[in-house]
Write a protein that holds these residues in place. Sequence first.
Motif, PDB file in Angstrom:
ATOM      1  N   PRO A 411      75.815  78.421  26.948  1.00  0.00           N
ATOM      2  CA  PRO A 411      75.575  79.406  25.889  1.00  0.00           C
ATOM      3  C   PRO A 411      75.709  78.818  24.484  1.00  0.00           C
ATOM      4  O   PRO A 411      74.973  79.203  23.574  1.00  0.00           O
ATOM      5  CB  PRO A 411      76.654  80.468  26.141  1.00  0.00           C
ATOM      6  CG  PRO A 411      76.906  80.385  27.609  1.00  0.00           C
ATOM      7  CD  PRO A 411      76.816  78.914  27.927  1.00  0.00           C
ATOM      8  N   ARG A 412      76.616  77.869  24.315  1.00  0.00           N
ATOM      9  CA  ARG A 412      76.753  77.222  23.009  1.00  0.00           C
ATOM     10  C   ARG A 412      75.493  76.432  22.665  1.00  0.00           C
ATOM     11  O   ARG A 412      75.022  76.453  21.524  1.00  0.00           O
ATOM     12  CB  ARG A 412      77.978  76.301  23.014  1.00  0.00           C
ATOM     13  CG  ARG A 412      78.149  75.467  21.766  1.00  0.00           C
ATOM     14  CD  ARG A 412      79.601  75.075  21.524  1.00  0.00           C
ATOM     15  NE  ARG A 412      80.246  74.529  22.698  1.00  0.00           N
ATOM     16  CZ  ARG A 412      80.601  73.241  22.847  1.00  0.00           C
ATOM     17  NH1 ARG A 412      80.326  72.365  21.891  1.00  0.00           N
ATOM     18  NH2 ARG A 412      81.230  72.826  23.915  1.00  0.00           N
ATOM     19  N   LEU A 413      74.930  75.726  23.647  1.00  0.00           N
ATOM     20  CA  LEU A 413      73.674  75.009  23.418  1.00  0.00           C
ATOM     21  C   LEU A 413      72.551  75.980  23.069  1.00  0.00           C
ATOM     22  O   LEU A 413      71.724  75.708  22.187  1.00  0.00           O
ATOM     23  CB  LEU A 413      73.288  74.203  24.656  1.00  0.00           C
ATOM     24  CG  LEU A 413      74.187  73.028  25.069  1.00  0.00           C
ATOM     25  CD1 LEU A 413      73.639  72.378  26.327  1.00  0.00           C
ATOM     26  CD2 LEU A 413      74.312  72.009  23.946  1.00  0.00           C
ATOM     27  N   LEU A 414      72.503  77.122  23.743  1.00  0.00           N
ATOM     28  CA  LEU A 414      71.428  78.084  23.505  1.00  0.00           C
ATOM     29  C   LEU A 414      71.527  78.698  22.115  1.00  0.00           C
ATOM     30  O   LEU A 414      70.511  78.889  21.440  1.00  0.00           O
ATOM     31  CB  LEU A 414      71.463  79.178  24.576  1.00  0.00           C
ATOM     32  CG  LEU A 414      70.330  80.205  24.515  1.00  0.00           C
ATOM     33  CD1 LEU A 414      68.973  79.533  24.625  1.00  0.00           C
ATOM     34  CD2 LEU A 414      70.499  81.261  25.615  1.00  0.00           C
ATOM     35  N   ARG A 415      72.739  78.997  21.669  1.00  0.00           N
ATOM     36  CA  ARG A 415      72.899  79.549  20.322  1.00  0.00           C
ATOM     37  C   ARG A 415      72.549  78.520  19.252  1.00  0.00           C
ATOM     38  O   ARG A 415      72.096  78.874  18.160  1.00  0.00           O
ATOM     39  CB  ARG A 415      74.339  80.044  20.131  1.00  0.00           C
ATOM     40  CG  ARG A 415      74.658  81.340  20.861  1.00  0.00           C
ATOM     41  CD  ARG A 415      75.991  81.902  20.402  1.00  0.00           C
ATOM     42  NE  ARG A 415      77.096  81.018  20.708  1.00  0.00           N
ATOM     43  CZ  ARG A 415      77.791  81.037  21.837  1.00  0.00           C
ATOM     44  NH1 ARG A 415      77.477  81.909  22.792  1.00  0.00           N
ATOM     45  NH2 ARG A 415      78.803  80.209  22.044  1.00  0.00           N
ATOM     46  N   GLU A 416      72.769  77.258  19.578  1.00  0.00           N
ATOM     47  CA  GLU A 416      72.473  76.199  18.622  1.00  0.00           C
ATOM     48  C   GLU A 416      70.975  75.905  18.546  1.00  0.00           C
ATOM     49  O   GLU A 416      70.465  75.472  17.500  1.00  0.00           O
ATOM     50  CB  GLU A 416      73.218  74.919  19.033  1.00  0.00           C
ATOM     51  CG  GLU A 416      73.202  73.808  18.014  1.00  0.00           C
ATOM     52  CD  GLU A 416      74.139  74.051  16.852  1.00  0.00           C
ATOM     53  OE1 GLU A 416      73.888  73.514  15.762  1.00  0.00           O
ATOM     54  OE2 GLU A 416      75.141  74.794  17.029  1.00  0.00           O
ATOM     55  N   ALA A 417      70.264  76.143  19.640  1.00  0.00           N
ATOM     56  CA  ALA A 417      68.889  75.664  19.782  1.00  0.00           C
ATOM     57  C   ALA A 417      67.925  76.120  18.689  1.00  0.00           C
ATOM     58  O   ALA A 417      67.087  75.327  18.248  1.00  0.00           O
ATOM     59  CB  ALA A 417      68.354  76.055  21.159  1.00  0.00           C
ATOM     60  N   PRO A 418      67.956  77.365  18.197  1.00  0.00           N
ATOM     61  CA  PRO A 418      66.967  77.769  17.188  1.00  0.00           C
ATOM     62  C   PRO A 418      67.192  77.173  15.803  1.00  0.00           C
ATOM     63  O   PRO A 418      66.296  77.234  14.946  1.00  0.00           O
ATOM     64  CB  PRO A 418      67.120  79.303  17.128  1.00  0.00           C
ATOM     65  CG  PRO A 418      67.948  79.683  18.306  1.00  0.00           C
ATOM     66  CD  PRO A 418      68.793  78.497  18.617  1.00  0.00           C
ATOM     67  N   LEU A 419      68.360  76.616  15.573  1.00  0.00           N
ATOM     68  CA  LEU A 419      68.752  76.261  14.210  1.00  0.00           C
ATOM     69  C   LEU A 419      67.837  75.229  13.568  1.00  0.00           C
ATOM     70  O   LEU A 419      67.399  75.375  12.421  1.00  0.00           O
ATOM     71  CB  LEU A 419      70.195  75.752  14.199  1.00  0.00           C
ATOM     72  CG  LEU A 419      70.736  75.307  12.843  1.00  0.00           C
ATOM     73  CD1 LEU A 419      70.732  76.475  11.872  1.00  0.00           C
ATOM     74  CD2 LEU A 419      72.123  74.737  12.978  1.00  0.00           C
ATOM     75  N   ASN A 420      67.529  74.163  14.298  1.00  0.00           N
ATOM     76  CA  ASN A 420      66.781  73.068  13.692  1.00  0.00           C
ATOM     77  C   ASN A 420      65.347  73.439  13.337  1.00  0.00           C
ATOM     78  O   ASN A 420      64.712  72.767  12.521  1.00  0.00           O
ATOM     79  CB  ASN A 420      66.794  71.853  14.612  1.00  0.00           C
ATOM     80  CG  ASN A 420      68.139  71.159  14.623  1.00  0.00           C
ATOM     81  OD1 ASN A 420      68.748  70.950  13.577  1.00  0.00           O
ATOM     82  ND2 ASN A 420      68.624  70.822  15.807  1.00  0.00           N
ATOM     83  N   SER A 421      64.821  74.497  13.954  1.00  0.00           N
ATOM     84  CA  SER A 421      63.490  74.954  13.561  1.00  0.00           C
ATOM     85  C   SER A 421      63.524  75.733  12.250  1.00  0.00           C
ATOM     86  O   SER A 421      62.483  75.956  11.627  1.00  0.00           O
ATOM     87  CB  SER A 421      62.870  75.822  14.663  1.00  0.00           C
ATOM     88  OG  SER A 421      63.578  77.032  14.823  1.00  0.00           O
ATOM     89  N   ILE A 422      64.712  76.129  11.806  1.00  0.00           N
ATOM     90  CA  ILE A 422      64.863  76.894  10.561  1.00  0.00           C
ATOM     91  C   ILE A 422      65.326  75.989   9.422  1.00  0.00           C
ATOM     92  O   ILE A 422      64.801  76.067   8.303  1.00  0.00           O
ATOM     93  CB  ILE A 422      65.877  78.038  10.768  1.00  0.00           C
ATOM     94  CG1 ILE A 422      65.364  79.004  11.844  1.00  0.00           C
ATOM     95  CG2 ILE A 422      66.157  78.777   9.462  1.00  0.00           C
ATOM     96  CD1 ILE A 422      66.385  80.028  12.288  1.00  0.00           C
ATOM     97  N   TRP A 423      66.305  75.129   9.690  1.00  0.00           N
ATOM     98  CA  TRP A 423      66.810  74.223   8.650  1.00  0.00           C
ATOM     99  C   TRP A 423      65.702  73.323   8.108  1.00  0.00           C
ATOM    100  O   TRP A 423      64.819  72.888   8.840  1.00  0.00           O
ATOM    101  CB  TRP A 423      67.926  73.348   9.226  1.00  0.00           C
ATOM    102  CG  TRP A 423      69.293  73.914   9.015  1.00  0.00           C
ATOM    103  CD1 TRP A 423      69.621  75.055   8.354  1.00  0.00           C
ATOM    104  CD2 TRP A 423      70.522  73.365   9.490  1.00  0.00           C
ATOM    105  NE1 TRP A 423      70.969  75.253   8.387  1.00  0.00           N
ATOM    106  CE2 TRP A 423      71.549  74.234   9.062  1.00  0.00           C
ATOM    107  CE3 TRP A 423      70.844  72.230  10.221  1.00  0.00           C
ATOM    108  CZ2 TRP A 423      72.898  74.003   9.357  1.00  0.00           C
ATOM    109  CZ3 TRP A 423      72.185  71.999  10.515  1.00  0.00           C
ATOM    110  CH2 TRP A 423      73.203  72.875  10.083  1.00  0.00           C
ATOM    111  N   GLU A 424      65.781  73.049   6.833  1.00  0.00           N
ATOM    112  CA  GLU A 424      64.843  72.153   6.138  1.00  0.00           C
ATOM    113  C   GLU A 424      63.386  72.603   6.278  1.00  0.00           C
ATOM    114  O   GLU A 424      62.468  71.801   6.355  1.00  0.00           O
ATOM    115  CB  GLU A 424      64.996  70.706   6.644  1.00  0.00           C
ATOM    116  CG  GLU A 424      66.396  70.158   6.543  1.00  0.00           C
ATOM    117  CD  GLU A 424      67.016  70.333   5.158  1.00  0.00           C
ATOM    118  OE1 GLU A 424      66.269  70.445   4.170  1.00  0.00           O
ATOM    119  OE2 GLU A 424      68.245  70.379   5.056  1.00  0.00           O
ATOM    120  N   GLY A 425      63.190  73.908   6.276  1.00  0.00           N
ATOM    121  CA  GLY A 425      61.846  74.471   6.325  1.00  0.00           C
ATOM    122  C   GLY A 425      61.487  74.932   7.720  1.00  0.00           C
ATOM    123  O   GLY A 425      61.458  74.153   8.655  1.00  0.00           O
ATOM    124  N   SER A 426      61.225  76.221   7.869  1.00  0.00           N
ATOM    125  CA  SER A 426      60.896  76.786   9.172  1.00  0.00           C
ATOM    126  C   SER A 426      59.497  76.364   9.602  1.00  0.00           C
ATOM    127  O   SER A 426      58.832  75.567   8.943  1.00  0.00           O
ATOM    128  CB  SER A 426      61.001  78.312   9.115  1.00  0.00           C
ATOM    129  OG  SER A 426      60.159  78.814   8.089  1.00  0.00           O
TER     130      SER A 426
END
Length: 545
Positions: A411-426
């Motif tokens: 679950p920690r990996l899943l919550r983390e997963a969307p972040l990098n698509s948003i950081w530094e420009g979605s």
Amino acid sequence: MAATTHTVSNQVPPLTGYDVFAADRALTEAVRRHTSPGLLAEVRGELGELGRSAGSAQAQEWGAQANANPPVLRTHDRYGHRIDEVEFHPAWHRLLGHAVGAGLTDAWGRPGGHVRRAAGFLVWTQVEAGHGCPLSMTHAAVPALRTDPALAAEWEPLLTSTVHERGLRPAARKAGVLLGMGMTEKQGGTDVRSNTTRAEPLAAEGEYLLTGHKWFCSAPMSDGFLVLAQAPGGLTCFLLPRVLPDGTRNTFAIQRLKDKLGNRSNASAEVEFDGTWARRVGEEGRGVRTIIGMVAATRLDCLVGSAALMRQAVAQAIHHCTYRSVSGGVLVEKPLMRNVLADLALESEAATVLAMRLAAAYDDGSASELAFLRIAVPAAKYWVTKQCTPLVAEALECLGGNGYVEESGMPRLLREAPLNSIWEGSGNVQALDVLRALQREPMALNAFLQEVGRARGADHRLDGAIRDMLTELADLNGIEARARRLAERMALVLQGSLLVRWAPPEVADAFCASRLGGDRGAVFGTLPHSLDLASVVERARPVAD
């Protein structure tokens, strides 16, 4: 409770006590491919040490503790003085200190620095991604600061230090520092040219007072920040220290910490400036151009970070299925589960190979490689970070109900997963940046086509995908609305080209058949059954040779 009713069987041992680097064949091969022979033994040695630490029970416990104990904002001390400090759990500092000590903030001055750092970042952030933010920004600040040689001479040795020194003191009194970034504001988001923070010049050359706010300020416990503000000459980049040279605190009011979906161990803040002292970086009015080098480097780290999450999710899924029995056999040998695991492994390897190729381009530094990066980074960042979330979700499902339980770590990996698509420009920002590079920088497209063309003739499905991509590029009708489709095609063609050239035949064949040849369903686990899926899964199994 009767002890006889509580017999534990058919449970999977924890994935611990292994070398995260050595067990990742795609990564070890990429490091060997992109590292000079005279340097390889040294690099493999340092990555092996880091990999063994990452696979240890101790480091995994630090990751769990850091995630379970988010940072806390202390705005005032016991006497009522404003202090604006963020407290982190000791486990978070242990993770960060180990990463800094391993050189994960230093890539620009070492031979093969970007490849060895990217590989280390991919290995170590599998333990816990929340401390990756300050690592990434500290590393990425170097090219921006180099636009001002005096600032670079003062700060770069501290940014690339292998010492993590806690506490707020003047940078000159520390053995190592961390740097954060503050670009976005409430009214503008990614449209940084609409920023309203003002910068008023002082009598001393290059010194200003800033007044305004930042809606997202990453890693607010850092020793300094690169920020954008409106100077008399236009939007300008500034270096804002938390503590002034005389030891007094700079005006830096942390209003609150963001309550985020994931990335819980890291702090993201809203901050206010009110006559806050800062030094100009670069020329007035050229803030975006000055800071763009930092943005490009952090975008690559978003890609590497997603590759790390993918790899850890796949490793956990294959490990579970190797030990878990069902219907008279272990899961990994069941044809349908094997199809799922192989599909996940393909996506993970393609992400790793692409990330390491881009890191190698930074090390090369030639005009053609820099042109290649200009278009490949946004396309790759767009696609790989988008694929991360569905991959992690599918990997979690491989563990069944056990994967939905916090103790599994999934679950920690899943919550983390969307972040990098948003950081530094979605996603839209990245896709539009691909269009911008196509329209303004013809050398970028030429370099990209030369790269993918190196595999022409090796696989008919790749050749067909390249032709389709060129057709897309030739049609400018409605190009903005098609930007995502184009970025996806470019990323897939690039991944296919790299795998055809460098991956084992069973991996390249499966990738081209499913991702480029169209022989795949809409979800993971729908690969053609005729492929050598057992070899693909075995290659991704987290067991060191």
